[in-house]
Design an enzyme around this catalytic site. Structure first.
Site, PDB file in Angstrom:
ATOM      1  N   LEU A 392       6.646   9.591   0.673  1.00 38.84           N
ATOM      2  CA  LEU A 392       6.802   8.815   1.984  1.00 38.84           C
ATOM      3  C   LEU A 392       8.373   8.339   1.935  1.00 38.84           C
ATOM      4  O   LEU A 392       8.982   8.229   0.829  1.00 38.84           O
ATOM      5  CB  LEU A 392       6.238   7.423   1.921  1.00 38.84           C
ATOM      6  CG  LEU A 392       4.502   7.484   1.975  1.00 38.84           C
ATOM      7  CD1 LEU A 392       4.080   5.993   2.141  1.00 38.84           C
ATOM      8  CD2 LEU A 392       4.402   7.868   3.372  1.00 38.84           C
ATOM      9  N   ASP A 393       9.172   8.311   2.994  1.00 41.60           N
ATOM     10  CA  ASP A 393      10.567   7.934   3.150  1.00 41.60           C
ATOM     11  C   ASP A 393      10.708   6.690   2.409  1.00 41.60           C
ATOM     12  O   ASP A 393       9.957   5.827   2.455  1.00 41.60           O
ATOM     13  CB  ASP A 393      10.881   8.000   4.627  1.00 41.60           C
ATOM     14  CG  ASP A 393      10.929   9.284   5.199  1.00 41.60           C
ATOM     15  OD1 ASP A 393      10.929  10.316   4.525  1.00 41.60           O
ATOM     16  OD2 ASP A 393      10.962   9.127   6.564  1.00 41.60           O
ATOM     17  N   TRP A 394      11.891   6.638   2.017  1.00 44.38           N
ATOM     18  CA  TRP A 394      12.476   5.240   1.344  1.00 44.38           C
ATOM     19  C   TRP A 394      12.088   4.084   2.232  1.00 44.38           C
ATOM     20  O   TRP A 394      11.536   2.995   1.945  1.00 44.38           O
ATOM     21  CB  TRP A 394      13.854   5.477   0.649  1.00 44.38           C
ATOM     22  CG  TRP A 394      14.592   4.055   0.733  1.00 44.38           C
ATOM     23  CD1 TRP A 394      14.571   3.529  -0.475  1.00 44.38           C
ATOM     24  CD2 TRP A 394      15.329   3.311   1.350  1.00 44.38           C
ATOM     25  NE1 TRP A 394      15.226   2.329  -0.785  1.00 44.38           N
ATOM     26  CE2 TRP A 394      15.653   2.248   0.667  1.00 44.38           C
ATOM     27  CE3 TRP A 394      15.613   3.204   2.444  1.00 44.38           C
ATOM     28  CZ2 TRP A 394      16.475   1.103   0.935  1.00 44.38           C
ATOM     29  CZ3 TRP A 394      16.366   2.106   3.161  1.00 44.38           C
ATOM     30  CH2 TRP A 394      16.815   0.972   2.398  1.00 44.38           C
TER      31      TRP A 394
END
Length: 545
Positions: A392-394
Protein backbone atom coordinates in the site's frame (compact mmCIF):
# COMPACT_ATOMS: atom_id res chain seq x y z
CA UNK A 1 -0.55 32.41 -24.98
CA UNK A 2 1.25 35.04 -22.91
CA UNK A 3 1.55 38.34 -24.76
CA UNK A 4 3.74 41.37 -24.13
CA UNK A 5 2.49 43.22 -21.07
CA UNK A 6 2.75 46.78 -19.79
CA UNK A 7 5.03 46.13 -16.80
CA UNK A 8 8.65 47.17 -16.94
CA UNK A 9 9.71 46.36 -13.40
CA UNK A 10 9.88 42.70 -12.40
CA UNK A 11 9.81 43.70 -8.71
CA UNK A 12 6.11 44.01 -7.80
CA UNK A 13 5.38 45.89 -4.60
CA UNK A 14 1.91 45.57 -3.04
CA UNK A 15 0.35 46.66 0.24
CA UNK A 16 -0.18 43.21 1.74
CA UNK A 17 3.60 42.65 1.75
CA UNK A 18 4.29 45.48 4.21
CA UNK A 19 3.91 43.40 7.39
CA UNK A 20 7.17 41.51 8.00
CA UNK A 21 5.74 39.78 11.07
CA UNK A 22 3.73 37.52 8.76
CA UNK A 23 6.80 36.26 6.91
CA UNK A 24 7.99 32.66 7.35
CA UNK A 25 11.25 32.18 9.25
CA UNK A 26 12.69 29.75 6.68
CA UNK A 27 12.37 29.22 2.94
CA UNK A 28 9.91 26.46 2.04
CA UNK A 29 11.26 23.03 1.09
CA UNK A 30 10.74 23.34 -2.69
CA UNK A 31 9.65 19.83 -3.72
CA UNK A 32 7.22 19.24 -0.84
CA UNK A 33 5.39 22.16 0.75
CA UNK A 34 2.12 23.98 1.21
CA UNK A 35 2.30 27.62 0.08
CA UNK A 36 2.52 30.29 2.75
CA UNK A 37 -0.50 32.63 2.91
CA UNK A 38 1.57 35.59 1.74
CA UNK A 39 2.70 33.63 -1.36
CA UNK A 40 -0.93 32.74 -2.06
CA UNK A 41 -1.85 36.43 -1.93
CA UNK A 42 0.94 37.22 -4.40
CA UNK A 43 -0.29 34.38 -6.63
CA UNK A 44 -3.76 35.91 -6.63
CA UNK A 45 -2.25 39.19 -7.85
CA UNK A 46 -0.63 37.32 -10.74
CA UNK A 47 -3.92 35.56 -11.48
CA UNK A 48 -5.63 38.95 -11.86
CA UNK A 49 -3.08 39.80 -14.52
CA UNK A 50 -3.45 36.41 -16.20
CA UNK A 51 -7.19 36.97 -16.62
CA UNK A 52 -6.27 39.67 -19.15
CA UNK A 53 -3.74 37.68 -21.18
CA UNK A 54 -4.27 33.91 -20.74
CA UNK A 55 -7.76 32.44 -20.95
CA UNK A 56 -8.34 29.49 -18.57
CA UNK A 57 -9.70 27.39 -21.45
CA UNK A 58 -6.41 27.72 -23.37
CA UNK A 59 -3.41 25.41 -23.09
CA UNK A 60 -2.23 25.46 -19.49
CA UNK A 61 1.17 26.16 -17.98
CA UNK A 62 2.79 26.57 -14.57
CA UNK A 63 3.23 30.02 -13.04
CA UNK A 64 5.17 30.92 -9.92
CA UNK A 65 5.76 33.73 -7.44
CA UNK A 66 8.71 34.45 -5.17
CA UNK A 67 8.40 36.82 -2.21
CA UNK A 68 11.64 38.83 -1.96
CA UNK A 69 13.21 41.63 0.06
CA UNK A 70 15.38 44.27 -1.62
CA UNK A 71 18.44 46.07 -0.26
CA UNK A 72 16.20 48.83 1.19
CA UNK A 73 14.25 46.31 3.24
CA UNK A 74 11.19 46.62 1.00
CA UNK A 75 9.10 43.53 0.27
CA UNK A 76 7.77 42.60 -3.14
CA UNK A 77 7.25 39.60 -5.36
CA UNK A 78 8.63 38.26 -8.60
CA UNK A 79 6.53 36.27 -11.08
CA UNK A 80 7.53 33.64 -13.64
CA UNK A 81 6.05 31.15 -16.07
CA UNK A 82 7.41 27.78 -17.13
CA UNK A 83 9.02 27.45 -20.55
CA UNK A 84 9.98 30.24 -22.94
CA UNK A 85 8.09 32.39 -25.43
CA UNK A 86 9.47 34.18 -28.48
CA UNK A 87 7.99 37.42 -27.17
CA UNK A 88 8.74 37.68 -23.46
CA UNK A 89 6.21 39.40 -21.20
CA UNK A 90 8.08 41.88 -18.99
CA UNK A 91 5.62 41.33 -16.12
CA UNK A 92 7.56 38.11 -15.53
CA UNK A 93 11.25 37.56 -14.83
CA UNK A 94 13.35 36.75 -17.91
CA UNK A 95 14.66 33.23 -18.60
CA UNK A 96 17.98 32.14 -17.12
CA UNK A 97 19.23 31.86 -20.69
CA UNK A 98 17.23 33.27 -23.59
CA UNK A 99 17.60 30.39 -26.04
CA UNK A 100 14.96 31.89 -28.35
CA UNK A 101 16.98 35.05 -28.98
CA UNK A 102 17.47 35.06 -32.79
CA UNK A 103 21.11 36.09 -32.34
CA UNK A 104 21.95 33.10 -30.14
CA UNK A 105 23.40 29.78 -31.32
CA UNK A 106 20.30 27.79 -30.34
CA UNK A 107 18.01 29.48 -32.86
CA UNK A 108 20.63 29.19 -35.60
CA UNK A 109 21.25 25.53 -34.83
CA UNK A 110 17.52 24.85 -34.71
CA UNK A 111 17.17 26.44 -38.14
CA UNK A 112 19.95 24.21 -39.47
CA UNK A 113 18.30 21.16 -37.89
CA UNK A 114 15.02 22.14 -39.53
CA UNK A 115 16.77 22.41 -42.90
CA UNK A 116 18.36 18.97 -42.39
CA UNK A 117 14.98 17.48 -41.49
CA UNK A 118 13.42 19.04 -44.57
CA UNK A 119 16.19 17.71 -46.81
CA UNK A 120 15.83 14.23 -45.31
CA UNK A 121 12.09 14.40 -45.88
CA UNK A 122 12.57 15.57 -49.47
CA UNK A 123 14.99 12.74 -50.23
CA UNK A 124 12.74 10.15 -48.60
CA UNK A 125 9.87 11.36 -50.79
CA UNK A 126 11.91 11.74 -53.99
CA UNK A 127 9.97 10.14 -56.88
CA UNK A 128 13.04 8.32 -58.20
CA UNK A 129 13.88 6.99 -54.72
CA UNK A 130 10.32 5.79 -54.14
CA UNK A 131 10.26 4.17 -57.59
CA UNK A 132 13.48 2.26 -56.86
CA UNK A 133 12.04 1.05 -53.53
CA UNK A 134 8.90 -0.17 -55.28
CA UNK A 135 10.99 -1.89 -57.97
CA UNK A 136 13.03 -3.64 -55.31
CA UNK A 137 9.87 -4.85 -53.57
CA UNK A 138 8.51 -6.04 -56.93
CA UNK A 139 11.75 -7.82 -57.85
CA UNK A 140 11.90 -9.59 -54.47
CA UNK A 141 8.27 -10.61 -54.84
CA UNK A 142 8.78 -11.75 -58.44
CA UNK A 143 11.97 -13.60 -57.51
CA UNK A 144 10.15 -15.56 -54.83
CA UNK A 145 7.22 -16.26 -57.12
CA UNK A 146 9.32 -17.52 -60.07
CA UNK A 147 11.64 -19.57 -57.86
CA UNK A 148 8.68 -21.15 -56.05
CA UNK A 149 7.09 -21.98 -59.40
CA UNK A 150 10.36 -23.42 -60.72
CA UNK A 151 10.88 -25.52 -57.58
CA UNK A 152 7.32 -26.81 -57.85
CA UNK A 153 7.83 -27.65 -61.54
CA UNK A 154 11.11 -29.44 -60.75
CA UNK A 155 9.47 -31.47 -57.99
CA UNK A 156 6.65 -32.50 -60.35
CA UNK A 157 9.19 -33.47 -63.03
CA UNK A 158 11.19 -35.42 -60.46
CA UNK A 159 8.15 -37.49 -59.51
CA UNK A 160 7.50 -38.20 -63.21
CA UNK A 161 11.12 -39.29 -63.71
CA UNK A 162 10.92 -41.59 -60.71
CA UNK A 163 7.85 -43.23 -62.20
CA UNK A 164 9.62 -43.54 -65.58
CA UNK A 165 12.62 -45.21 -63.87
CA UNK A 166 10.32 -47.81 -62.37
CA UNK A 167 8.90 -48.55 -65.83
CA UNK A 168 12.31 -48.84 -67.55
CA UNK A 169 13.67 -52.26 -68.45
CA UNK A 170 17.00 -53.16 -66.87
CA UNK A 171 19.13 -52.74 -70.05
CA UNK A 172 17.72 -49.34 -71.24
CA UNK A 173 20.75 -47.23 -70.27
CA UNK A 174 20.12 -44.49 -72.86
CA UNK A 175 16.71 -43.56 -71.44
CA UNK A 176 18.15 -43.61 -67.92
CA UNK A 177 20.91 -41.19 -68.97
CA UNK A 178 18.31 -38.95 -70.55
CA UNK A 179 16.40 -38.76 -67.25
CA UNK A 180 19.64 -37.86 -65.44
CA UNK A 181 20.33 -35.07 -67.97
CA UNK A 182 16.79 -33.73 -67.48
CA UNK A 183 17.38 -33.55 -63.73
CA UNK A 184 20.71 -31.76 -64.18
CA UNK A 185 19.18 -29.32 -66.68
CA UNK A 186 16.35 -28.41 -64.33
CA UNK A 187 18.77 -27.82 -61.45
CA UNK A 188 20.90 -25.60 -63.70
CA UNK A 189 17.82 -23.64 -64.79
CA UNK A 190 16.90 -23.04 -61.14
CA UNK A 191 20.42 -21.82 -60.33
CA UNK A 192 20.44 -19.52 -63.39
CA UNK A 193 17.05 -18.11 -62.33
CA UNK A 194 18.34 -17.39 -58.83
CA UNK A 195 21.49 -15.78 -60.24
CA UNK A 196 19.44 -13.67 -62.67
CA UNK A 197 17.26 -12.22 -59.90
CA UNK A 198 20.20 -11.81 -57.56
CA UNK A 199 21.94 -9.66 -60.19
CA UNK A 200 18.78 -7.62 -60.83
CA UNK A 201 18.33 -6.95 -57.11
CA UNK A 202 22.04 -6.12 -56.69
CA UNK A 203 21.76 -3.54 -59.48
CA UNK A 204 18.75 -1.88 -57.89
CA UNK A 205 20.35 -1.98 -54.42
CA UNK A 206 23.35 -0.14 -55.85
CA UNK A 207 21.02 2.60 -57.10
CA UNK A 208 19.26 2.63 -53.73
CA UNK A 209 22.57 2.88 -51.88
CA UNK A 210 23.37 6.23 -53.50
CA UNK A 211 20.19 7.73 -52.02
CA UNK A 212 20.49 6.03 -48.62
CA UNK A 213 24.13 6.99 -48.12
CA UNK A 214 23.22 10.66 -48.49
CA UNK A 215 20.19 10.25 -46.20
CA UNK A 216 22.34 8.51 -43.57
CA UNK A 217 24.96 11.26 -43.82
CA UNK A 218 22.24 13.81 -43.12
CA UNK A 219 20.96 11.76 -40.16
CA UNK A 220 24.46 11.53 -38.69
CA UNK A 221 24.90 15.29 -39.10
CA UNK A 222 21.51 15.85 -37.46
CA UNK A 223 22.43 13.68 -34.47
CA UNK A 224 25.82 15.37 -34.06
CA UNK A 225 24.35 18.87 -34.29
CA UNK A 226 21.52 17.97 -31.91
CA UNK A 227 23.93 16.61 -29.28
CA UNK A 228 26.26 19.57 -29.74
CA UNK A 229 23.35 22.00 -29.37
CA UNK A 230 22.07 20.28 -26.23
CA UNK A 231 25.51 20.29 -24.60
CA UNK A 232 26.11 23.93 -25.49
CA UNK A 233 22.63 24.81 -24.26
CA UNK A 234 23.16 23.17 -20.86
CA UNK A 235 26.46 25.02 -20.47
CA UNK A 236 24.71 28.32 -21.23
CA UNK A 237 22.31 28.05 -18.26
CA UNK A 238 24.21 29.44 -15.26
CA UNK A 239 22.54 29.16 -11.85
CA UNK A 240 23.47 31.27 -8.84
CA UNK A 241 22.87 30.60 -5.15
CA UNK A 242 22.79 32.67 -1.95
CA UNK A 243 26.53 32.09 -1.47
CA UNK A 244 27.30 33.66 -4.84
CA UNK A 245 28.33 30.34 -6.39
CA UNK A 246 27.68 30.11 -10.13
CA UNK A 247 27.41 26.76 -11.94
CA UNK A 248 26.00 25.67 -15.27
CA UNK A 249 23.29 23.03 -15.17
CA UNK A 250 25.46 20.43 -16.92
CA UNK A 251 27.96 20.65 -14.05
CA UNK A 252 25.20 20.59 -11.42
CA UNK A 253 23.66 17.38 -12.77
CA UNK A 254 27.05 15.75 -13.27
CA UNK A 255 28.12 16.49 -9.68
CA UNK A 256 24.87 15.31 -8.08
CA UNK A 257 23.63 12.54 -10.37
CA UNK A 258 26.46 11.78 -12.84
CA UNK A 259 24.02 12.25 -15.71
CA UNK A 260 22.88 14.88 -18.19
CA UNK A 261 19.87 17.10 -17.47
CA UNK A 262 16.52 16.31 -19.11
CA UNK A 263 15.40 18.55 -21.97
CA UNK A 264 13.79 21.75 -20.69
CA UNK A 265 15.85 21.90 -17.50
CA UNK A 266 16.30 25.46 -16.28
CA UNK A 267 13.07 26.81 -17.77
CA UNK A 268 10.77 25.99 -14.83
CA UNK A 269 9.49 28.73 -12.52
CA UNK A 270 11.54 28.06 -9.37
CA UNK A 271 15.04 28.25 -10.94
CA UNK A 272 14.05 31.34 -12.95
CA UNK A 273 12.75 33.16 -9.88
CA UNK A 274 15.70 32.35 -7.64
CA UNK A 275 18.29 33.18 -10.30
CA UNK A 276 16.73 36.58 -11.00
CA UNK A 277 16.57 37.32 -7.27
CA UNK A 278 20.27 36.55 -6.78
CA UNK A 279 21.25 38.53 -9.88
CA UNK A 280 19.44 41.59 -8.50
CA UNK A 281 20.48 41.31 -4.84
CA UNK A 282 16.99 40.31 -3.72
CA UNK A 283 16.60 38.02 -0.72
CA UNK A 284 14.23 35.05 -1.35
CA UNK A 285 11.60 34.64 1.40
CA UNK A 286 9.06 32.06 0.19
CA UNK A 287 7.55 30.86 -3.08
CA UNK A 288 4.52 29.19 -4.64
CA UNK A 289 3.69 27.67 -8.03
CA UNK A 290 0.24 27.13 -9.52
CA UNK A 291 -1.28 25.76 -12.72
CA UNK A 292 -3.32 28.05 -14.95
CA UNK A 293 -5.36 26.80 -17.91
CA UNK A 294 -6.41 23.49 -19.40
CA UNK A 295 -5.02 20.24 -18.02
CA UNK A 296 -2.51 18.36 -20.18
CA UNK A 297 -3.60 14.98 -21.54
CA UNK A 298 -1.02 12.97 -19.61
CA UNK A 299 -0.30 14.69 -16.29
CA UNK A 300 -2.74 15.58 -13.52
CA UNK A 301 -2.74 19.38 -13.43
CA UNK A 302 -5.75 21.41 -12.26
CA UNK A 303 -6.52 25.06 -12.91
CA UNK A 304 -5.56 27.21 -9.86
CA UNK A 305 -4.10 24.27 -7.92
CA UNK A 306 -0.71 24.73 -6.27
CA UNK A 307 2.16 22.33 -6.97
CA UNK A 308 5.72 21.91 -5.66
CA UNK A 309 8.76 22.10 -7.92
CA UNK A 310 9.33 18.99 -10.04
CA UNK A 311 11.99 16.49 -9.00
CA UNK A 312 13.52 15.40 -12.29
CA UNK A 313 14.46 18.80 -13.70
CA UNK A 314 14.35 21.14 -10.69
CA UNK A 315 15.47 19.22 -7.61
CA UNK A 316 19.20 19.06 -8.52
CA UNK A 317 19.18 22.75 -9.52
CA UNK A 318 17.44 23.78 -6.30
CA UNK A 319 19.85 21.72 -4.19
CA UNK A 320 22.51 24.08 -5.54
CA UNK A 321 20.47 27.30 -5.70
CA UNK A 322 19.20 27.13 -2.10
CA UNK A 323 22.69 26.82 -0.62
CA UNK A 324 23.17 29.72 1.78
CA UNK A 325 19.45 30.02 2.61
CA UNK A 326 17.75 28.64 5.71
CA UNK A 327 15.37 26.04 4.30
CA UNK A 328 12.63 24.15 6.13
CA UNK A 329 13.07 20.44 6.73
CA UNK A 330 11.32 18.21 4.22
CA UNK A 331 7.83 17.66 5.73
CA UNK A 332 8.00 14.06 4.52
CA UNK A 333 11.08 13.44 6.68
CA UNK A 334 9.15 14.67 9.72
CA UNK A 335 6.18 12.46 8.90
CA UNK A 336 8.45 9.43 8.44
CA UNK A 337 9.41 9.77 12.13
CA UNK A 338 5.81 9.60 13.36
CA UNK A 339 6.25 6.24 15.14
CA UNK A 340 3.05 4.72 13.72
CA UNK A 341 2.56 0.99 14.29
CA UNK A 342 0.80 -1.83 12.49
CA UNK A 343 -2.03 -3.80 14.13
CA UNK A 344 -2.21 -7.59 13.69
CA UNK A 345 -5.86 -8.68 13.33
CA UNK A 346 -5.33 -12.32 12.26
CA UNK A 347 -2.44 -14.76 12.47
CA UNK A 348 -1.82 -18.49 12.02
CA UNK A 349 1.24 -20.60 11.15
CA UNK A 350 1.37 -19.37 7.55
CA UNK A 351 -0.07 -15.88 7.26
CA UNK A 352 -0.76 -12.68 9.15
CA UNK A 353 -3.28 -9.98 8.26
CA UNK A 354 -2.51 -6.48 9.49
CA UNK A 355 -4.00 -3.00 9.50
CA UNK A 356 -1.47 -0.48 8.17
CA UNK A 357 -1.89 3.11 9.36
CA UNK A 358 -1.55 5.94 6.88
CA UNK A 359 1.91 7.54 6.60
CA UNK A 360 3.78 4.27 7.04
CA UNK A 361 5.88 2.62 4.33
CA UNK A 362 5.22 -0.97 3.29
CA UNK A 363 8.98 -1.62 2.91
CA UNK A 364 12.01 0.39 4.13
CA UNK A 365 12.81 3.58 2.23
CA UNK A 366 16.00 5.52 1.57
CA UNK A 367 15.72 7.62 4.72
CA UNK A 368 13.86 5.34 7.13
CA UNK A 369 13.71 1.66 8.02
CA UNK A 370 10.38 2.04 9.84
CA UNK A 371 7.91 0.08 7.73
CA UNK A 372 5.42 -2.78 7.72
CA UNK A 373 8.25 -5.17 6.84
CA UNK A 374 10.53 -4.13 9.70
CA UNK A 375 7.72 -4.04 12.27
CA UNK A 376 6.40 -7.45 11.17
CA UNK A 377 9.84 -9.02 11.57
CA UNK A 378 9.97 -7.77 15.16
CA UNK A 379 6.36 -8.48 16.12
CA UNK A 380 5.73 -11.88 14.50
CA UNK A 381 7.87 -14.79 15.78
CA UNK A 382 9.16 -17.26 13.19
CA UNK A 383 8.42 -15.07 10.20
CA UNK A 384 10.90 -15.46 7.31
CA UNK A 385 11.34 -14.86 3.60
CA UNK A 386 10.03 -12.01 1.48
CA UNK A 387 6.90 -11.51 3.70
CA UNK A 388 5.42 -8.53 1.76
CA UNK A 389 3.05 -10.02 -0.82
CA UNK A 390 1.52 -6.68 -1.88
CA UNK A 391 2.01 -3.04 -0.95
CA UNK A 392 0.00 0.00 0.00
CA UNK A 393 1.22 3.55 -0.65
CA UNK A 394 2.86 5.32 2.28
CA UNK A 395 -0.14 7.66 2.51
CA UNK A 396 -2.79 4.90 2.26
CA UNK A 397 -4.14 3.02 5.26
CA UNK A 398 -5.69 -0.42 5.14
CA UNK A 399 -5.49 -4.20 5.16
CA UNK A 400 -2.44 -6.18 4.09
CA UNK A 401 -1.77 -9.93 4.12
CA UNK A 402 1.76 -11.13 4.92
CA UNK A 403 3.31 -14.50 4.08
CA UNK A 404 5.09 -15.98 7.11
CA UNK A 405 7.08 -18.51 5.06
CA UNK A 406 8.24 -19.00 1.48
CA UNK A 407 5.43 -21.37 0.45
CA UNK A 408 2.71 -19.08 1.80
CA UNK A 409 4.35 -16.06 0.18
CA UNK A 410 4.53 -17.71 -3.27
CA UNK A 411 0.94 -18.97 -3.10
CA UNK A 412 -0.44 -15.57 -2.10
CA UNK A 413 1.68 -13.78 -4.68
CA UNK A 414 0.30 -16.10 -7.36
CA UNK A 415 -3.25 -15.23 -6.30
CA UNK A 416 -2.48 -11.52 -6.73
CA UNK A 417 -0.87 -12.16 -10.13
CA UNK A 418 -3.93 -14.13 -11.29
CA UNK A 419 -6.19 -11.37 -9.89
CA UNK A 420 -8.26 -13.76 -7.79
CA UNK A 421 -7.82 -11.64 -4.65
CA UNK A 422 -10.78 -9.41 -3.71
CA UNK A 423 -9.79 -5.82 -2.86
CA UNK A 424 -12.00 -2.90 -2.01
CA UNK A 425 -10.89 0.61 -1.15
CA UNK A 426 -12.95 3.31 0.49
CA UNK A 427 -12.17 6.90 -0.47
CA UNK A 428 -13.46 10.42 -0.01
CA UNK A 429 -13.34 12.53 -3.17
CA UNK A 430 -12.81 16.28 -3.05
CA UNK A 431 -16.09 17.16 -4.80
CA UNK A 432 -19.51 15.91 -5.92
CA UNK A 433 -19.87 13.08 -8.47
CA UNK A 434 -23.14 12.56 -10.34
CA UNK A 435 -22.66 9.06 -11.83
CA UNK A 436 -23.39 6.04 -9.61
CA UNK A 437 -20.96 3.44 -10.92
CA UNK A 438 -18.60 2.74 -13.78
CA UNK A 439 -15.19 1.66 -15.01
CA UNK A 440 -12.01 3.62 -15.71
CA UNK A 441 -9.35 2.43 -18.18
CA UNK A 442 -6.31 4.71 -18.29
CA UNK A 443 -2.83 3.21 -18.92
CA UNK A 444 -0.18 4.49 -16.53
CA UNK A 445 3.58 4.96 -16.36
CA UNK A 446 5.95 6.85 -14.09
CA UNK A 447 6.63 10.52 -14.84
CA UNK A 448 10.37 10.28 -15.51
CA UNK A 449 10.86 13.98 -14.76
CA UNK A 450 8.88 14.01 -11.53
CA UNK A 451 9.03 10.69 -9.67
CA UNK A 452 7.06 9.22 -7.93
CA UNK A 453 4.20 10.91 -9.81
CA UNK A 454 2.47 8.74 -12.41
CA UNK A 455 1.02 9.88 -15.71
CA UNK A 456 -1.45 8.62 -18.30
CA UNK A 457 0.34 7.34 -21.40
CA UNK A 458 -1.39 5.52 -24.25
CA UNK A 459 1.91 4.65 -25.95
CA UNK A 460 4.10 3.34 -23.12
CA UNK A 461 1.72 3.01 -20.16
CA UNK A 462 0.71 -0.31 -18.60
CA UNK A 463 -2.93 -1.30 -18.59
CA UNK A 464 -4.74 0.03 -15.52
CA UNK A 465 -8.41 -0.62 -14.77
CA UNK A 466 -10.61 0.45 -11.86
CA UNK A 467 -14.33 -0.04 -11.21
CA UNK A 468 -16.21 2.12 -8.74
CA UNK A 469 -19.48 2.61 -6.84
CA UNK A 470 -20.66 5.90 -5.36
CA UNK A 471 -21.94 5.51 -1.79
CA UNK A 472 -23.01 8.96 -0.65
CA UNK A 473 -22.31 12.68 -0.84
CA UNK A 474 -21.45 14.43 2.42
CA UNK A 475 -20.63 18.13 2.75
CA UNK A 476 -19.76 18.52 -0.95
CA UNK A 477 -17.52 15.43 -0.83
CA UNK A 478 -18.21 12.01 -2.35
CA UNK A 479 -17.70 8.72 -0.53
CA UNK A 480 -16.80 6.06 -3.08
CA UNK A 481 -15.84 2.37 -3.17
CA UNK A 482 -12.99 1.53 -5.55
CA UNK A 483 -12.16 -1.91 -6.94
CA UNK A 484 -8.73 -2.04 -8.62
CA UNK A 485 -8.70 -4.74 -11.31
CA UNK A 486 -4.98 -4.09 -11.85
CA UNK A 487 -2.50 -2.87 -9.26
CA UNK A 488 -0.41 -0.05 -10.75
CA UNK A 489 1.42 2.50 -8.62
CA UNK A 490 -0.93 5.36 -7.63
CA UNK A 491 -3.60 3.81 -9.88
CA UNK A 492 -6.62 4.84 -7.80
CA UNK A 493 -5.23 8.31 -7.13
CA UNK A 494 -4.57 9.08 -10.81
CA UNK A 495 -7.82 7.48 -12.02
CA UNK A 496 -9.76 9.70 -9.64
CA UNK A 497 -7.85 12.93 -10.34
CA UNK A 498 -7.28 12.77 -14.11
CA UNK A 499 -9.80 14.64 -16.28
CA UNK A 500 -10.29 11.51 -18.43
CA UNK A 501 -11.07 9.52 -15.28
CA UNK A 502 -13.28 10.78 -12.46
CA UNK A 503 -11.81 14.30 -12.68
CA UNK A 504 -12.11 14.61 -8.90
CA UNK A 505 -9.04 13.97 -6.75
CA UNK A 506 -9.09 11.99 -3.52
CA UNK A 507 -9.26 14.39 -0.58
CA UNK A 508 -5.85 15.08 0.94
CA UNK A 509 -3.91 13.90 -2.12
CA UNK A 510 -0.82 16.11 -2.07
CA UNK A 511 0.44 14.73 -5.40
CA UNK A 512 -2.68 14.88 -7.57
CA UNK A 513 -5.07 17.10 -5.62
CA UNK A 514 -5.00 19.35 -2.57
CA UNK A 515 -3.07 18.41 0.59
CA UNK A 516 -4.84 17.88 3.92
CA UNK A 517 -4.09 16.21 7.25
CA UNK A 518 -4.13 12.81 5.51
CA UNK A 519 -4.95 11.02 2.25
CA UNK A 520 -8.56 9.87 2.48
CA UNK A 521 -8.00 6.43 0.97
CA UNK A 522 -8.23 3.12 2.83
CA UNK A 523 -8.01 -0.53 1.73
CA UNK A 524 -10.98 -1.61 3.83
CA UNK A 525 -11.85 -5.08 2.46
CA UNK A 526 -9.57 -7.99 1.51
CA UNK A 527 -10.48 -11.54 0.47
CA UNK A 528 -8.26 -14.46 -0.62
CA UNK A 529 -7.78 -18.23 -0.39
CA UNK A 530 -5.67 -19.49 2.50
CA UNK A 531 -2.36 -20.64 0.96
CA UNK A 532 -2.47 -24.03 2.78
CA UNK A 533 -6.12 -24.92 3.50
CA UNK A 534 -7.55 -23.13 0.42
CA UNK A 535 -10.30 -21.76 2.68
CA UNK A 536 -11.72 -18.42 1.52
CA UNK A 537 -10.84 -15.73 4.06
CA UNK A 538 -12.44 -12.29 4.18
CA UNK A 539 -11.41 -9.30 6.30
CA UNK A 540 -12.89 -5.85 6.76
CA UNK A 541 -11.43 -2.75 8.40
CA UNK A 542 -13.59 -0.09 9.98
CA UNK A 543 -13.30 3.19 8.02
CA UNK A 544 -11.04 5.77 9.65
CA UNK A 545 -12.91 8.67 8.07
Amino acid sequence: MVRIGHFKNNFHSVSFLSDKEKLPEKFNFPTNYEPHSIAIQASEEVQKYLQKIHRPDEKGRMYGVLIVENSLGELGFLAAYSGQDKEHDSYFVPPIYDRLNPNEFFVKNEEELTQINQEIEQRLNDDKYLKIIQEKKYFISQLQKEIDEKIQANQTAKKEREQQRKNLSGNNQEELNQLIRQSQTQKSELNRLKKFWKNRISEIEASLKEFEEKINQLKVRRQQLSQQTQQQLFKSYHCLNALGENKDILTIFDEQLSQEPPAGTGDCCAPKLLNYAYQNQLKPITMAEFWWGKSPKTEVRKHLHYYPACRGKCEPLLNHMLRGLEVEENPLDKQMKNGKRIKIIYEDEDIAVIEKPHQLLSVPGIKTQNSVLEQARKMIPGISGAIIVHRLDWATSGLMVLGKNENAYRNLQNQFLKRTVFKRYSALLDGKINVQSGEINLPLRVDLNDRPRQMVCEKFGKKAMTTYEIQEIINEKTRIYLYPVTGRTHQLRVHMAHFSGMNCAIAGDSLYGKPAERLYLQADQLGFHHPVTNEWLFFEMKPEF
